[in-house]
Motif scaffolding. Structure first.
Motif: not given
Length: 342
Positions: A167-183
């Motif tokens: 859950s933290m990986v996905g949120q950090i990826a979003r905060l750091k500018g990932a264009s797509l986050v899938v879980g």
């Protein structure tokens, strides 16, 4: 030094009673009443208030050589814990200080002060130092950024995404500018939470259909980075979805921890060659140097509300083994902790 507080003559601790064959069962654990030892020179006595249960502990129940020694039969187990100093014979530590240390699975712990770290319960809930601001959070942060080399615009897939690390990986990826986050997660409720509360772009229940098919629908153009907490069919699906020079961070393999036979997947490792993929294992202990940067950045996200901190709290020391078994079954959302009666 502040006045010492009262401590009982004996207190409870959890021992490993038997080594599991496959899935652990309650009788593999035993609650034991043990003497509470007064601290010697350079030591502190801590009353634990929260204990951490984590997937890696399952590996320590096996009598095999690994990066961390196995639990010993008939002795207290250990793991992350936070609590308050009740007696101190160490300079710099006084009764009432809140500390993080590694002697969990017990109500009271006597340990060298150099193996404890002071924490500030006014800056964050004490239990957060076991999760978001502790080993869990650093695992997500270091794995995604230092090992995975996340770049702005990356398409990211996270397995075990509703768990403490995922859950933290996905949120950090979003905060750091990932264009797509899938879980991926194991229930419809968790899937909804990933999208509606954690900000994932897409999520799916891996029990509904093959992971490969669901990942292809969620990320039709493929992925650049995979954070693996599960292994097995998830890793196989990610290898298939990764583009050229994609990266996979191998953090955990919870799908295999309780298996007694060799895993059936991944069966497509040959794709690693042609795609020039990088699959790298990680241990959080290798990234201690990132701790100050991690705490500063994550604490800021927590303060401004851009990162969600969630726990599954189990009340009562007597339920610690049950909490661990529930963790292995995926009953938690976010970090699983045990709150002691106090």
């Amino acid at each position: 030094m502040a006045a010492e507080q009262e401590a009982p003559a004996t207190a409870r601790e959890w021992h490993l009673a038997a080594r599991p064959q496959g899935w652990p069962v309650p009788t593999d654990f035993a609650p034991v009443e043990a003497p509470v030892r007064r601290p010697g020179p350079g030591e502190i006595l801590v009353r634990n208030t929260f204990l951490s249960v984590d997937p890696y502990m399952r590996g320590r129940m096996n009598d095999v050589k690994s990066y961390v020694p196995p639990f010993r039969l008939g002795e207290a187990m250990d793991g992350g814990a936070v609590g308050y100093v009740v007696a101190s014979e160490a300079e710099g530590f006084a009764p009432g200080d809140a500390v993080l240390h590694g002697l969990g699975w017990r109500e009271y712990a006597t340990l060298p002060a150099q193996r404890a770290v002071k924490v500030d319960p006014a800056a964050a809930p004490l239990s957060a130092y076991l999760g978001t601001l502790g080993m869990t959070g650093l695992t997500a942060y270091a794995g995604l950024l230092a090992v995975g080399g996340l770049k702005e615009g990356d398409r990211v897939f996270v397995s075990g995404a509703a768990g403490a690390v995922g859950s933290m990986v996905g949120q950090i990826a979003r905060l750091k500018g990932a264009s797509l986050v899938v879980g991926s997660a194991g229930s419809a409720e968790k899937v909804t939470k990933l999208v509606d509360e954690y900000g994932f772009d897409a999520a799916f229940n891996y029990k509904d259909a093959p992971v490969r098919e669901q990942l292809a629908l969620a990320a039709p153009d493929g992925i650049d980075l995979y954070f693996d907490n599960v292994g097995g069919d998830h890793l196989e699906a990610a290898i298939g979805a990764l583009g050229a020079h994609g990266r996979a961070v191998l953090c955990g393999a919870i799908a295999q921890y309780n298996e007694t036979t060799a895993p059936a997947a991944p069966r497509n490792l040959a794709l690693v060659i042609g795609k020039r993929l990088r699959l790298e294992g990680m241990l959080v202990g290798d990234h201690a140097a990132l701790q100050p940067q991690f705490v500063a950045e994550v604490a800021g996200w927590l303060k401004d509300g851009s990162l969600r901190h969630e726990e599954t709290v189990v009340d009562g020391f007597e339920h610690a083994a049950e909490a661990f078994l529930d963790l292995l079954r995926g009953a938690n959302t976010g970090k699983m902790v045990v709150r002691l009666d106090a």
